[in-house]
Design a protein around this motif. Structure first.
Motif, short mmCIF file in Angstrom:
data_model
loop_
_atom_site.label_atom_id
_atom_site.label_comp_id
_atom_site.label_asym_id
_atom_site.label_seq_id
_atom_site.Cartn_x
_atom_site.Cartn_y
_atom_site.Cartn_z
N SER A 109 0.83 -1.21 0.00
CA SER A 109 0.00 0.00 0.00
C SER A 109 0.87 1.26 0.00
CB SER A 109 -0.99 -0.01 1.16
OG SER A 109 -0.35 0.15 2.39
N TYR A 110 2.03 1.21 0.66
CA TYR A 110 2.95 2.35 0.59
C TYR A 110 3.48 2.52 -0.84
CZ TYR A 110 3.08 2.86 5.69
OH TYR A 110 2.76 3.07 7.00
N VAL A 111 3.78 1.41 -1.49
CA VAL A 111 4.25 1.49 -2.88
C VAL A 111 3.15 2.09 -3.76
CG1 VAL A 111 4.99 0.15 -4.90
CG2 VAL A 111 5.93 -0.38 -2.64
N GLU A 112 1.90 1.72 -3.50
CA GLU A 112 0.79 2.31 -4.26
C GLU A 112 0.74 3.83 -4.05
OE1 GLU A 112 -2.47 -0.02 -2.80
OE2 GLU A 112 -2.38 -1.36 -4.53
N GLU A 113 1.03 4.30 -2.83
CA GLU A 113 1.09 5.75 -2.59
C GLU A 113 2.15 6.40 -3.47
OE1 GLU A 113 1.22 7.45 1.41
OE2 GLU A 113 0.49 5.53 2.17
N VAL A 114 3.31 5.76 -3.53
CA VAL A 114 4.41 6.28 -4.35
C VAL A 114 3.99 6.27 -5.82
CG1 VAL A 114 6.77 5.81 -5.15
CG2 VAL A 114 6.22 5.67 -2.71
N MET A 115 3.35 5.19 -6.25
CA MET A 115 2.89 5.12 -7.63
C MET A 115 1.92 6.25 -7.94
SD MET A 115 2.40 0.98 -7.98
CE MET A 115 1.54 1.08 -9.55
N ASP A 116 1.01 6.53 -7.01
CA ASP A 116 0.07 7.64 -7.22
C ASP A 116 0.80 8.97 -7.35
OD1 ASP A 116 -2.09 5.92 -7.13
OD2 ASP A 116 -2.63 6.40 -5.06
N MET A 117 1.82 9.18 -6.52
CA MET A 117 2.58 10.43 -6.59
C MET A 117 3.25 10.60 -7.94
SD MET A 117 4.54 10.48 -2.95
CE MET A 117 3.74 9.58 -1.64
N LEU A 118 3.73 9.50 -8.50
CA LEU A 118 4.47 9.53 -9.76
C LEU A 118 3.57 9.26 -10.97
CD1 LEU A 118 7.71 7.69 -8.63
CD2 LEU A 118 7.38 10.14 -8.99
N GLU A 119 2.27 9.10 -10.71
CA GLU A 119 1.29 8.84 -11.76
C GLU A 119 1.62 7.57 -12.54
OE1 GLU A 119 1.07 12.48 -14.01
OE2 GLU A 119 0.40 13.62 -12.26
N ILE A 120 2.02 6.53 -11.81
CA ILE A 120 2.27 5.21 -12.38
C ILE A 120 0.98 4.42 -12.19
CG2 ILE A 120 3.61 3.09 -12.21
CD1 ILE A 120 5.89 4.82 -11.01
N GLU A 121 0.40 3.97 -13.29
CA GLU A 121 -0.91 3.33 -13.22
C GLU A 121 -0.87 1.87 -12.81
OE1 GLU A 121 -3.54 4.07 -16.46
OE2 GLU A 121 -2.77 6.11 -16.72
N SER A 122 0.20 1.16 -13.11
CA SER A 122 0.22 -0.27 -12.85
C SER A 122 1.62 -0.75 -12.48
CB SER A 122 -0.25 -1.02 -14.11
OG SER A 122 -0.08 -2.41 -13.96
N SER A 123 1.64 -1.77 -11.65
CA SER A 123 2.91 -2.41 -11.33
C SER A 123 3.11 -3.64 -12.20
CB SER A 123 2.94 -2.83 -9.85
OG SER A 123 2.04 -3.91 -9.62
N GLY A 124 2.20 -3.87 -13.13
CA GLY A 124 2.31 -5.03 -14.00
C GLY A 124 2.11 -6.34 -13.25
N GLY A 125 1.37 -6.29 -12.15
CA GLY A 125 1.12 -7.49 -11.35
C GLY A 125 2.13 -7.75 -10.26
N LEU A 126 3.23 -7.00 -10.24
CA LEU A 126 4.28 -7.24 -9.25
C LEU A 126 3.79 -7.05 -7.81
CD1 LEU A 126 7.45 -5.63 -10.86
CD2 LEU A 126 7.06 -8.04 -10.39
N LEU A 127 2.98 -6.02 -7.55
CA LEU A 127 2.50 -5.79 -6.19
C LEU A 127 1.64 -6.94 -5.70
CD1 LEU A 127 1.62 -2.00 -5.90
CD2 LEU A 127 3.49 -3.24 -4.82
N ASN A 128 0.76 -7.43 -6.54
CA ASN A 128 -0.08 -8.55 -6.14
C ASN A 128 0.76 -9.80 -5.89
OD1 ASN A 128 -2.66 -7.39 -6.08
ND2 ASN A 128 -2.78 -7.47 -8.31
N MET A 129 1.74 -10.04 -6.74
CA MET A 129 2.62 -11.20 -6.54
C MET A 129 3.35 -11.09 -5.21
SD MET A 129 2.24 -13.38 -8.94
CE MET A 129 3.68 -14.40 -8.64
N TRP A 130 3.80 -9.89 -4.89
CA TRP A 130 4.54 -9.67 -3.65
C TRP A 130 3.64 -9.80 -2.42
CZ3 TRP A 130 6.32 -4.28 -1.69
CH2 TRP A 130 7.20 -4.42 -0.62
N ALA A 131 2.52 -9.12 -2.45
CA ALA A 131 1.65 -9.09 -1.27
C ALA A 131 0.88 -10.40 -1.07
CB ALA A 131 0.68 -7.92 -1.37
N TYR A 132 0.44 -11.01 -2.17
CA TYR A 132 -0.47 -12.15 -2.03
C TYR A 132 0.06 -13.45 -2.64
CZ TYR A 132 -3.33 -8.07 -1.24
OH TYR A 132 -3.80 -6.87 -0.77
#
Length: 132
Positions: A92-115
């Motif tokens: 969720s912190y990475v998602e905050e950073v993504m929002d700040m930088l206007e990055i729309e997707s992690s390409g599935g990496l966040l889901n793989m990492w978290a879940y």
């Protein structure tokens, strides 16, 4: 040249990342109990802050998805095998950073990492779900 550097340092995305780095993370919140102890909290925060720090130089322009994926993968490796609650909170912190930088997707990496899986991949492989 010094003025260019000053203007660049004042870029809103850079300022947002610096403010993000300055805040304490992994503290107890309504849906998150907080890190198990202070040493864990500090380690987790250091890894997330390091990601934000590495992304500051990229804040002036749209971030290249390959570079972001490389930096996120490094963060995942640096984070190690923390509790699933810490991984979810880190995501969720990475998602905050993504929002700040206007990055729309992690390409599935966040889901793989978290879940441990990417729900989009599961949906794509499911015969009962129509493709998007």
């Amino acid at each position: 040249m010094a003025q260019d550097r000053t203007e660049s340092d004042q870029h809103p995305k850079r300022l947002a990342l610096r403010a993000f780095i300055g805040k304490r993370k992994f503290l107890a919140e309504p849906l998150y109990p907080g890190a198990t102890n202070e040493a864990t909290r500090e380690k987790c925060q250091a890894v997330i802050d390091a990601l934000a720090e590495r992304l500051i130089p990229l804040a002036d322009a749209p971030v290249d998805q390959r570079i972001f994926a490389k930096e996120l993968t490094q963060t995942m490796l640096d984070f190690g095998s923390a509790d699933s609650e810490e991984r979810e909170r880190a995501a969720s912190y990475v998602e905050e950073v993504m929002d700040m930088l206007e990055i729309e997707s992690s390409g599935g990496l966040l889901n793989m990492w978290a879940y441990g899986f990417d729900p989009a991949e599961l949906l794509a492989k499911s015969p009962n779900v129509p493709p998007r």
